[in-house]
Design a protein around this motif. Sequence first.
Motif, PDB file in Angstrom:
ATOM      1  N   UNK A 102       0.830  -1.201   0.000  1.00 48.04           N
ATOM      2  CA  UNK A 102       0.000   0.000   0.000  1.00 48.04           C
ATOM      3  C   UNK A 102       0.866   1.253   0.000  1.00 48.04           C
ATOM      4  N   UNK A 103       1.889   1.276   0.841  1.00 44.06           N
ATOM      5  CA  UNK A 103       2.782   2.443   0.938  1.00 44.06           C
ATOM      6  C   UNK A 103       3.549   2.699  -0.355  1.00 44.06           C
ATOM      7  N   UNK A 104       3.770   1.654  -1.135  1.00 40.38           N
ATOM      8  CA  UNK A 104       4.491   1.826  -2.401  1.00 40.38           C
ATOM      9  C   UNK A 104       3.535   2.079  -3.568  1.00 40.38           C
ATOM     10  N   UNK A 105       2.269   2.279  -3.261  1.00 37.99           N
ATOM     11  CA  UNK A 105       1.319   2.706  -4.270  1.00 37.99           C
ATOM     12  C   UNK A 105       0.532   1.621  -4.967  1.00 37.99           C
ATOM     13  N   UNK A 106       0.635   0.381  -4.505  1.00 38.07           N
ATOM     14  CA  UNK A 106      -0.166  -0.667  -5.144  1.00 38.07           C
ATOM     15  C   UNK A 106      -1.639  -0.393  -4.840  1.00 38.07           C
ATOM     16  N   UNK A 107      -2.446  -0.506  -5.864  1.00 35.56           N
ATOM     17  CA  UNK A 107      -3.880  -0.275  -5.702  1.00 35.56           C
ATOM     18  C   UNK A 107      -4.492  -1.362  -4.825  1.00 35.56           C
ATOM     19  N   UNK A 108      -5.511  -0.982  -4.081  1.00 38.48           N
ATOM     20  CA  UNK A 108      -6.172  -1.915  -3.175  1.00 38.48           C
ATOM     21  C   UNK A 108      -6.715  -3.135  -3.915  1.00 38.48           C
ATOM     22  N   UNK A 109      -7.249  -2.926  -5.100  1.00 39.20           N
ATOM     23  CA  UNK A 109      -7.782  -4.072  -5.863  1.00 39.20           C
ATOM     24  C   UNK A 109      -6.668  -5.053  -6.228  1.00 39.20           C
ATOM     25  N   UNK A 110      -5.459  -4.525  -6.499  1.00 43.17           N
ATOM     26  CA  UNK A 110      -4.332  -5.398  -6.825  1.00 43.17           C
ATOM     27  C   UNK A 110      -3.813  -6.118  -5.583  1.00 43.17           C
ATOM     28  N   UNK A 157       5.479  -6.608 -11.823  1.00 38.44           N
ATOM     29  CA  UNK A 157       4.825  -5.449 -12.448  1.00 38.44           C
ATOM     30  C   UNK A 157       4.799  -4.258 -11.492  1.00 38.44           C
ATOM     31  N   UNK A 158       4.505  -4.534 -10.237  1.00 36.06           N
ATOM     32  CA  UNK A 158       4.469  -3.454  -9.251  1.00 36.06           C
ATOM     33  C   UNK A 158       5.865  -2.865  -9.053  1.00 36.06           C
ATOM     34  N   UNK A 159       6.869  -3.707  -9.123  1.00 38.81           N
ATOM     35  CA  UNK A 159       8.255  -3.238  -8.986  1.00 38.81           C
ATOM     36  C   UNK A 159       8.573  -2.198 -10.059  1.00 38.81           C
ATOM     37  N   UNK A 160       8.082  -2.408 -11.280  1.00 39.74           N
ATOM     38  CA  UNK A 160       8.293  -1.440 -12.360  1.00 39.74           C
ATOM     39  C   UNK A 160       7.681  -0.087 -11.998  1.00 39.74           C
ATOM     40  N   UNK A 161       6.505  -0.123 -11.417  1.00 43.04           N
ATOM     41  CA  UNK A 161       5.835   1.113 -11.001  1.00 43.04           C
ATOM     42  C   UNK A 161       6.647   1.813  -9.913  1.00 43.04           C
ATOM     43  N   UNK A 162       7.132   1.039  -8.953  1.00 46.60           N
ATOM     44  CA  UNK A 162       7.928   1.604  -7.858  1.00 46.60           C
ATOM     45  C   UNK A 162       9.211   2.229  -8.409  1.00 46.60           C
ATOM     46  N   UNK A 163       9.871   1.553  -9.341  1.00 40.81           N
ATOM     47  CA  UNK A 163      11.096   2.095  -9.936  1.00 40.81           C
ATOM     48  C   UNK A 163      10.819   3.402 -10.690  1.00 40.81           C
TER      49      UNK A 163
END
Length: 133
Positions: free
Chosen positions: A53-61, A85-91
């Motif tokens: 959640x803190x790294x911006x992953x959407x609640x649905x994900x 996939x989430x790692x790409x967003x965080x980067x």
Amino acid sequence: MKIGAFSEKTGISAYTLRYYEKKGLLHVNYDHAGRRDYQEADIEWVKFIKRLKDTGMLLRDIRHYSDLRYQGDETMRERKELLSEHRKVVLAEQKKWADYLENLDRKITYYETEIEFLGEEYGKKDGTVPKCI
């Protein structure tokens, strides 16, 4: 363990824990009196939910990841893909913030240089305004 103790161990409020349960992110056992009974193994899971959640992953994900987790080891590949996939967003976010930080550093350096150049005269209330960006 009861919700108060679990909240204290995880650093996550009882309200948030109930919310995670309501949204299906956390499966909680109940004792014979109908009170939530958290397990020691849930501590790291709840902390991981918070990191996602803190790294911006959407609640649905997060919910999708949680559903897969509770299905067992046969979902490991799909969970790995979600995290990749989430790692790409965080980067991408990390790069954006690094760019913002670099811009701030340039601005601070500019002000330090200007202040040093103006020396003791800088900041006097003589009506002059130093050149600023």
